[in-house]
Design an enzyme around this catalytic site. Structure first.
Site, PDB file in Angstrom:
ATOM      1  N   GLY A 255     -63.670 -47.869 -76.077  1.00 58.61           N
ATOM      2  CA  GLY A 255     -64.407 -46.731 -75.364  1.00 58.61           C
ATOM      3  C   GLY A 255     -65.580 -46.239 -76.156  1.00 58.61           C
ATOM      4  N   GLU A 289     -59.022 -51.137 -79.565  1.00 52.54           N
ATOM      5  CA  GLU A 289     -59.540 -52.296 -78.395  1.00 52.54           C
ATOM      6  C   GLU A 289     -60.946 -52.089 -78.299  1.00 52.54           C
ATOM      7  OE1 GLU A 289     -57.374 -51.445 -74.832  1.00 52.54           O
ATOM      8  OE2 GLU A 289     -55.287 -51.951 -75.945  1.00 52.54           O
ATOM      9  N   GLY A 291     -64.868 -52.897 -77.570  1.00 49.47           N
ATOM     10  CA  GLY A 291     -65.562 -54.081 -76.908  1.00 49.47           C
ATOM     11  C   GLY A 291     -67.096 -53.523 -77.036  1.00 49.47           C
ATOM     12  N   ARG A 328     -75.648 -54.344 -64.660  1.00 48.96           N
ATOM     13  CA  ARG A 328     -75.360 -52.790 -65.061  1.00 48.96           C
ATOM     14  C   ARG A 328     -76.280 -51.832 -64.548  1.00 48.96           C
ATOM     15  NH1 ARG A 328     -75.192 -50.896 -69.729  1.00 48.96           N
ATOM     16  NH2 ARG A 328     -73.316 -49.468 -69.512  1.00 48.96           N
ATOM     17  N   TYR A 332     -74.378 -49.125 -62.356  1.00 54.58           N
ATOM     18  CA  TYR A 332     -74.351 -47.715 -62.864  1.00 54.58           C
ATOM     19  C   TYR A 332     -75.673 -47.182 -63.212  1.00 54.58           C
ATOM     20  CZ  TYR A 332     -70.268 -50.806 -64.652  1.00 54.58           C
ATOM     21  OH  TYR A 332     -69.608 -51.934 -64.774  1.00 54.58           O
ATOM     22  N   CYS A 360     -82.967 -60.424 -53.246  1.00 56.34           N
ATOM     23  CA  CYS A 360     -83.151 -59.659 -51.975  1.00 56.34           C
ATOM     24  C   CYS A 360     -82.430 -58.282 -51.682  1.00 56.34           C
ATOM     25  CB  CYS A 360     -82.874 -60.783 -50.943  1.00 56.34           C
ATOM     26  SG  CYS A 360     -84.299 -61.935 -51.237  1.00 56.34           S
TER      27      CYS A 360
HETATM   28  N1  LLP Z   1     -59.422 -51.578 -73.312  1.00 53.13           N
HETATM   29  C1  LLP Z   1     -59.304 -51.580 -72.133  1.00 53.13           C
HETATM   30  C2  LLP Z   1     -58.036 -51.340 -71.582  1.00 53.13           C
HETATM   31  C3  LLP Z   1     -60.615 -51.416 -71.136  1.00 53.13           C
HETATM   32  O1  LLP Z   1     -60.265 -51.520 -70.132  1.00 53.13           O
HETATM   33  C4  LLP Z   1     -61.867 -51.533 -71.966  1.00 53.13           C
HETATM   34  C5  LLP Z   1     -63.039 -51.430 -70.978  1.00 53.13           C
HETATM   35  C6  LLP Z   1     -62.009 -51.727 -73.292  1.00 53.13           C
HETATM   36  C7  LLP Z   1     -60.633 -51.578 -73.980  1.00 53.13           C
HETATM   37  C8  LLP Z   1     -63.194 -51.881 -73.800  1.00 53.13           C
HETATM   38  O2  LLP Z   1     -64.160 -50.586 -73.798  1.00 53.13           O
HETATM   39  P1  LLP Z   1     -65.465 -50.312 -74.533  1.00 53.13           P
HETATM   40  O3  LLP Z   1     -64.998 -50.405 -76.144  1.00 53.13           O
HETATM   41  O4  LLP Z   1     -66.156 -51.706 -74.308  1.00 53.13           O
HETATM   42  O5  LLP Z   1     -65.967 -49.325 -73.987  1.00 53.13           O
HETATM   43  N2  LLP Z   1     -68.666 -52.887 -67.162  1.00 53.13           N
HETATM   44  C9  LLP Z   1     -68.773 -51.562 -67.735  1.00 53.13           C
HETATM   45  C10 LLP Z   1     -67.772 -51.082 -68.640  1.00 53.13           C
HETATM   46  C11 LLP Z   1     -66.479 -51.335 -68.305  1.00 53.13           C
HETATM   47  C12 LLP Z   1     -65.245 -51.022 -69.240  1.00 53.13           C
HETATM   48  C13 LLP Z   1     -63.995 -51.644 -68.809  1.00 53.13           C
HETATM   49  N3  LLP Z   1     -62.807 -51.401 -69.910  1.00 53.13           N
HETATM   50  C14 LLP Z   1     -70.315 -51.351 -68.186  1.00 53.13           C
HETATM   51  O6  LLP Z   1     -71.147 -52.383 -68.027  1.00 53.13           O
HETATM   52  O7  LLP Z   1     -70.658 -50.324 -68.614  1.00 53.13           O
END
Ligand code: LLP
Length: 443
Positions: A255, A289, A291, A328, A332, A360
């Site tokens: 997150g 976790e 990402g 994105r 969003y 389109c």
């Molecule tokens: N752990 C869980 C259980 C998750 O659902 C997610 C992301 C992460 C970790 C990693 O979160 P991060 O560190 O990347 O914020 N497609 C959207 C983002 C969706 C995130 C979904 N879950 C975007 O493009 O902003």
């Protein structure tokens, strides 16, 4: 190369930004001019900087040094095998959300004992594959999932490692589509229910409670929501331990946000410091976790201007990337900076335009009324900060092949995924042949 804050040009901090202009005004990925990549493989193309990936992983990991921890990279953000192999070699685990991600993680060499399995809807075959692989744990999100996992484990005559994903009811103050920690969201188990499910696990021969976890949302740019979530998980861990449960790890989820525009999210070391303060003297291993923060600013999407289209209302710059390549902005309203591959000589040539793709749909818009250097047909532009949730969310809408992916390493680069060909798009189809025989035979 400019020194930047975490993954961004300009400002203080300890991290390098690996997409920048060289002395000749050419946009480079590490030391490779992006125009050379476009000439060789065409556009649209995702380009990842290996040095940024390595650095972001290392800085994130180091932020939690001092307490036993495991960084399970949330591979939904970017599951390119090259990215996974690189992180695996540096000790990363993975947070997966599907049987497909499990397969890719194992293929890339991520050890199963470093894999946590998240997600609200795991099918029986996915639970079974996870048990077969002997992953670290299933982050269980509901009572029905717990029962399904118990049943699959019973059939295989094994004990399934469970981490209960609780929903701490915290507002992550992010885009509603990517907030997951509020009571009304589909994710996680209310804290009180966690206590009840722990009893269910204790009574089962096929379930083993190993941890607790949470994940309250994505692109979070302040610390308090993350720390509030951790506090409620730790309180629950204490209550469960008092009842005799062994909680081996607590997982804070992902997150942490990145700067796309003017945001200034906390540096991982700030998160690390506050989290480690709370973990001091505690027996649990910490699992994380992340990402986006690992890959977001390690990638760009390179695209070429097809047309300029001045209309009475405004000027459209139509590029060869579209919402199917980078969703994105459409989904969003997300902001991605736009940099020309050749630095503009003066500021005088700027203009306010809409940068759009060829699909389109009116929502196929990367930037609305954005001030950019004047762009002509044939010019290359980069959509910045596209390494996370870029390629992975791409599709074949409008029968468009998905982009190529390239990784740069110093002055070398390689295609790590070829552009999807138009034949690739039809390869799994059979048309009316699927019925066998020719039309008319049916009667
Ligand atoms: N752990 C869980 C259980 C998750 O659902 C997610 C992301 C992460 C970790 C990693 O979160 P991060 O560190 O990347 O914020 N497609 C959207 C983002 C969706 C995130 C979904 N879950 C975007 O493009 O902003």
């Amino acid at each position: 190369m400019a020194v930047g804050v975490f993954g961004r040009r300009g400002g203080g901090g300890s991290l390098m930004f690996h997409f920048d202009y060289d002395d000749r005004g050419q946009l480079c990925a590490e030391r490779v001019p992006v125009s050379a990549i476009a000439d060789a493989v065409g556009t649209p193309t995702y380009i990842y900087a290996k040095a940024t990936l390595e650095r972001h992983f290392r800085v994130f990991d180091e932020a939690f040094q001092g307490h036993p921890h495991l960084v399970c990279y949330a591979m939904k953000a970017n599951s390119s095998l090259a990215v996974l192999e690189l992180l695996a070699a540096r000790g990363a685990g993975a947070d997966i959300v599907s049987g497909g991600e499990l397969r890719r993680a194992l293929h890339a060499g991520i050890p199963p004992e470093k894999i946590v399995f998240s997600g609200v809807g795991k099918a029986d075959w996915e639970l079974s594959d996870g048990l077969e692989a002997r992953i670290l744990c299933f982050n269980v999100e509901s009572e029905p999932e717990l029962s399904a996992l118990e049943q699959v484990a019973r059939q295989r005559n094994v004990q399934a490692p469970v981490s209960l994903r609780v929903n701490p009811d915290v507002d992550a103050q992010t885009h509603p589509y990517i907030a997951t920690g509020l009571a009304e969201s589909k994710f996680g188990i209310p804290i009180e229910e966690g206590l009840r499910l722990a009893e269910h696990i204790r009574r089962s021969d096929h379930l083993d409670l190993v941890g607790l976890d949470c994940h309250i949302g994505s692109q979070i740019v302040t610390l308090p929501p993350l720390l509030a979530a951790l506090d409620s998980v730790l309180q629950l861990a204490d209550r469960l331990r008092a009842q005799g449960h062994g909680i081996h790890h607590v997982d804070l989820g992902g997150g942490l946000g990145i700067p796309y525009q003017s945001e200034s999210p906390p540096h991982p070391s700030e998160l690390g410091k506050s989290v480690l303060d709370r973990m001091k003297g505690r027996p649990e291993t910490l699992v994380l976790e992340p990402g986006r923060v690992i890959v977001g600013n390690a990638g760009i999407l390179l695209s070429r201007v097809i047309f300029r289209k001045p209309t009475q209302a405004r000027t459209f710059v139509i590029v060869d990337a579209a919402m199917n390549d980078l969703l994105r902005p459409s989904l969003y309203g997300a902001f991605h900076d736009i940099w020309p591959a050749r630095r503009a000589q003066t500021d005088g040539g700027r203009e306010v335009v809409d940068v759009v793709g060829p699909v389109c749909e009116t929502s196929d818009t990367f930037a609305k009324e954005r001030s950019v250097p004047r762009l002509e047909r044939g010019d290359l532009v980069a959509f910045m900060s596209a390494g996370a949730y870029g390629f992975v969310m791409s599709s074949n809408y409008n029968a468009r092949g998905r982009p190529a992916e390239v990784m740069v390493d110093g002055d070398r680069w390689a295609v790590v995924r070829e552009r999807e060909s138009l034949d690739d798009l039809m390869n799994h189809e059979r048309g009316l042949d699927a019925f066998g025989g020719t039309e008319g035979d049916a009667g």
